[in-house]
Scaffold this active site. Structure first.
Site, PDB file in Angstrom:
ATOM      1  N   HIS A  62      12.973 -36.202 -15.976  1.00  0.00           N
ATOM      2  CA  HIS A  62      12.324 -36.500 -14.628  1.00  0.00           C
ATOM      3  C   HIS A  62      10.930 -35.954 -14.742  1.00  0.00           C
ATOM      4  CE1 HIS A  62      16.031 -38.583 -13.289  1.00  0.00           C
ATOM      5  NE2 HIS A  62      16.460 -37.460 -13.909  1.00  0.00           N
ATOM      6  N   LYS A  97       5.152  -3.955  -5.657  1.00  0.00           N
ATOM      7  CA  LYS A  97       6.713  -3.884  -5.625  1.00  0.00           C
ATOM      8  C   LYS A  97       7.377  -4.307  -4.620  1.00  0.00           C
ATOM      9  CE  LYS A  97      10.481  -2.309  -7.771  1.00  0.00           C
ATOM     10  NZ  LYS A  97      11.104  -3.286  -8.715  1.00  0.00           N
ATOM     11  N   ARG A 105       3.837   0.356  -6.333  1.00  0.00           N
ATOM     12  CA  ARG A 105       3.797  -0.676  -5.232  1.00  0.00           C
ATOM     13  C   ARG A 105       2.679  -1.552  -5.483  1.00  0.00           C
ATOM     14  NH1 ARG A 105       6.568   1.835  -0.876  1.00  0.00           N
ATOM     15  NH2 ARG A 105       5.589   0.453   0.499  1.00  0.00           N
ATOM     16  N   TRP A 126      -4.085  -2.295  -1.419  1.00  0.00           N
ATOM     17  CA  TRP A 126      -3.966  -3.547  -1.732  1.00  0.00           C
ATOM     18  C   TRP A 126      -4.593  -4.542  -0.853  1.00  0.00           C
ATOM     19  CZ3 TRP A 126      -1.001  -8.499  -1.179  1.00  0.00           C
ATOM     20  CH2 TRP A 126      -0.792  -9.025  -2.301  1.00  0.00           C
ATOM     21  N   GLY A 163      -0.309  -2.797   6.026  1.00  0.00           N
ATOM     22  CA  GLY A 163       0.137  -3.821   6.723  1.00  0.00           C
ATOM     23  C   GLY A 163      -1.334  -4.568   7.439  1.00  0.00           C
ATOM     24  N   LYS A 179       9.875 -13.414 -15.107  1.00  0.00           N
ATOM     25  CA  LYS A 179       9.627 -12.142 -15.822  1.00  0.00           C
ATOM     26  C   LYS A 179       8.246 -12.427 -16.651  1.00  0.00           C
ATOM     27  CE  LYS A 179      11.785  -9.446 -13.708  1.00  0.00           C
ATOM     28  NZ  LYS A 179      11.640 -10.285 -12.565  1.00  0.00           N
ATOM     29  N   GLU A 228      14.627 -16.830 -13.539  1.00  0.00           N
ATOM     30  CA  GLU A 228      14.379 -15.212 -13.881  1.00  0.00           C
ATOM     31  C   GLU A 228      13.609 -15.050 -14.752  1.00  0.00           C
ATOM     32  OE1 GLU A 228      14.063 -11.343 -12.489  1.00  0.00           O
ATOM     33  OE2 GLU A 228      14.161 -13.156 -11.415  1.00  0.00           O
ATOM     34  N   GLU A 246       5.257 -12.732 -14.663  1.00  0.00           N
ATOM     35  CA  GLU A 246       4.735 -11.564 -14.075  1.00  0.00           C
ATOM     36  C   GLU A 246       3.917 -10.598 -14.775  1.00  0.00           C
ATOM     37  OE1 GLU A 246       7.658 -10.573 -10.298  1.00  0.00           O
ATOM     38  OE2 GLU A 246       8.657 -10.340 -12.572  1.00  0.00           O
ATOM     39  N   CYS A 261       0.792  -1.106   0.027  1.00  0.00           N
ATOM     40  CA  CYS A 261      -0.160  -0.077   0.012  1.00  0.00           C
ATOM     41  C   CYS A 261       0.949   1.173   0.144  1.00  0.00           C
ATOM     42  CB  CYS A 261      -0.988   0.088   1.231  1.00  0.00           C
ATOM     43  SG  CYS A 261      -1.913  -1.523   1.633  1.00  0.00           S
TER      44      CYS A 261
END
Length: 609
Positions: free
Chosen positions: A505, A604, A27, A75, A100, A486, A482, A489, A2
């Site tokens: 496997h 973020k 954020r 958020w 929070g 990306k 990574e 995301e 937030c």
């Protein structure tokens, strides 16, 4: 997560609050709101579901005017995404915003209901508003009321409170979740992040754990956990308002991808001399601790975890230090056996990542010889609470999907590896050769960025796919991880990464002509093994996209598209090969029309569990 902004001034602060929210959009959030105290000591409130732009539109139709107020981007954690659940929350004369989680809110809510308070939302935040109001109603000063409320709360949060009948101050509390006070001329501000306040100040006070502060137009009072009046250092940031703008780029993410050569150069600046690394750049305790290190334990989350995984390969192969890498949220909740003389290492872009920060605090009680943090935020909690610090100097990173923060973390890991290597007998000539390769990383990354048009065209092969597999071996396996992160995301394409030797496997069952398989293939000792893994994919109809050094001998053919990479020494290849994977994901997301800088459901800085 937030976004929080507050201001007290001699001018209308609504534009400042809204601009602050806009600068905190990176954020992640789902609703926004503003509350100000007007000249008649009434609270004006405006809230909306959606983006800050929608809040601005609503304010244009019904303007607010006030010299003190707070603003918030939420958020959702408690309650759905509705206007009623958006912040600020009111209780009579009291307005509250909160970042929070208040874990014991339900118990307190029952007490307040019994006292006759009515709840209009499903949030834990409204409990804070009513509880502070109840204490003020009993005759307590606002500072005392907020302090008493905080004593009741359990959790990790930041809190801003305004009293319409006392419209000269904002009272704030920081419990784990970051807060920074911005100092102006005849006006003062508070926010959850520095970027929010860059248009109005470059002078900041970073509140510490359990601090409570009273912010007036012409004064600041800060109280510590024992509620004793304390002084906190004033810092002047080198970041400016322009650094947090997109400039000519369509998205922050693209800007930050192209920022990487200069960011990497900044990471190196002051850390090398005569082709040798300078351990003192970690701080005054560096020599003592590095002399004693026999093991490394790296703990991080998300992209930073991937950087730690690459670092493990370097630390063990170059410095000869046994290394364990772990996800912070897992580390916190298991019994840990700490080998003698183990250094605890955290990586975080913000330095406020909740799980990583709590892991660091737990480590201080667990028998480690010391702690090192690799971080991009100079005054963050992790930086202040670690024994050694390696700043990445990446500059502001606004896009939620980390780019330059990741590559500068990798470069920082290499610097730390060479520092430890020297303490463990690394040949000086080898160190000098390694350092030369670090310096070349800047120009090699520029060459990788020159592939942008090629990758924009390649993205068309991925835009209509639903799944993608990424493969790598050795230190390139975390780079594949990574790359997959990306893509998922920002494009919302399901993507997974595997060590290429694991294909047989299980993952091989997924291979068909509709699943692109991305392979990172530098010219290293594992190349022949990787080529064999690629043949296994091709034999089952998989479509391969291979990012390869020209010296590998790989060429495009039916079912195999080879993307030629600029030559990079195997030491720094993980950094260089990251860049085209970022660009590929970016262009796929643009083709799909997703929100590149603020992907759905993500934030973020993850400041709650």
């Amino acid at each position: 997560m937030c976004g929080i902004v507050g201001a007290v001034a001699e001018r209308n602060i609504v534009p400042i609050l809204v601009e602050g929210l806009r600068r905190l959009e990176y954020r992640g959030y789902d609703s926004a709101g503003v509350a100000v105290v007007d000249a008649e000591q009434q609270i004006g409130l405006c809230r909306t579901v959606g983006k800050v732009a929608e809040l601005e539109t609503k304010l244009d139709k019904s303007p607010l005017n006030g010299r003190i107020g707070v603003a918030h981007t939420r958020w959702a954690t408690h309650g759905g995404v509705t206007e009623e659940n958006a912040h600020p929350h009111l209780s009579g004369r009291i307005a509250v915003i909160h970042n929070g989680i208040i874990e014991n809110f339900a118990e307190i809510k029952e007490e307040l209901l019994a006292k006759g308070y009515e709840f209009k939302s499903e949030t834990d935040t409204e409990v804070a508003a009513h509880l502070v109001h109840d204490y003020v109603k009993q005759g307590m000063d606002l500072v005392e009321a907020v302090g008493k409320a905080v004593e009741r709360f359990e959790g990790a949060y930041a809190l801003l409170v305004v009293d319409a009948e006392d419209p000269e101050r904002i009272v704030v509390s920081r419990v784990a979740s970051p807060l920074v006070i911005g100092l102006g001329l005849g006006e003062n501000f508070v926010a959850s992040g520095v970027p929010a306040l860059l248009p109005v100040t470059q002078r900041f006070i970073y509140l510490e754990q359990d601090d409570l502060a009273e912010i007036r137009r012409d004064s600041i009072k800060i109280y510590d956990a024992e509620r004793k009046l304390v002084e906190r250092e004033v810092h002047e940031t080198q970041w400016d308002s322009e650094a947090a703008e997109k400039g000519p780029y369509r998205h922050f993410m693209l800007k930050e991808i192209f920022d990487q050569p200069s960011a990497l150069a900044n990471t190196l600046h002051g850390r090398i001399e005569n082709n040798r690394v300078l351990p003192e750049s970690l701080g005054p305790k560096a020599k003592e601790l590095l002399d004693s290190v026999e093991h490394i334990h790296i703990v991080a989350c998300g992209t930073s975890y991937h950087a730690g995984c690459v670092g493990k390969y370097w630390l063990e192969s170059i410095a000869g230090v046994p290394c364990q890498v772990e996800i912070a949220s897992e580390y916190r909740y298991r019994k840990t056996v700490v080998p003698a003389n183990t250094l605890f290492v955290t990586l975080s872009q913000s330095g406020e990542t909740a799980d990583t920060l709590e892991a660091l605090r737990l480590a201080k009680e667990s028998g480690y010889i010391g702690s090192l943090t690799i971080c991009n935020s100079a005054h963050s909690s992790m930086v202040r609470e670690s024994d050694l610090v390696m700043m990445t100097h990446a500059g502001p990173e606004i896009g939620v999907a980390s780019t330059k923060a990741f590559t500068t973390q990798l470069l920082s890991m290499l610097l730390v590896t060479l520092m430890l290597g020297r303490h463990r007998g690394l040949d000086p000539e080898k160190e000098q050769a390694f350092v030369k390769e670090l310096v070349h990383t800047v120009s090699t990354t520029e060459k990788a960025l020159a592939m942008n048009d090629q990758l924009k065209e390649l993205a068309e092969d991925f835009a209509e796919k639903h799944h993608t597999l990424f493969l790598g071996r050795g230190p390139m396996w975390p780079i594949a991880m990574e790359g997959a992160l990306k893509l998922k995301e920002i494009s919302y394409i399901h993507a997974e990464a595997y060590a290429a030797g694991e294909l047989k496997h299980g993952p091989l069952a997924l291979i068909d002509e509709d699943m692109p398989v991305v392979v990172v293939a530098p010219n290293n000792d594992l190349l022949d093994k990787l080529k064999s893994n690629m043949q296994v994919v091709r034999a089952r109809g998989g479509q391969l996209y291979v990012f390869a050094d020209k010296d590998t001998g790989l060429e495009s053919e039916e079912g195999i598209t080879v993307v030629e990479m600029p030559h990079a020494d195997r030491l720094v290849a993980p950094i260089v090969y990251t860049v085209p994977l970022q660009l590929l994901s970016y262009h796929v997301a643009v083709l799909k029309g997703t929100d590149v800088d603020q992907p759905r459901n993500l934030a973020k800085s993850v400041t709650v569990e």
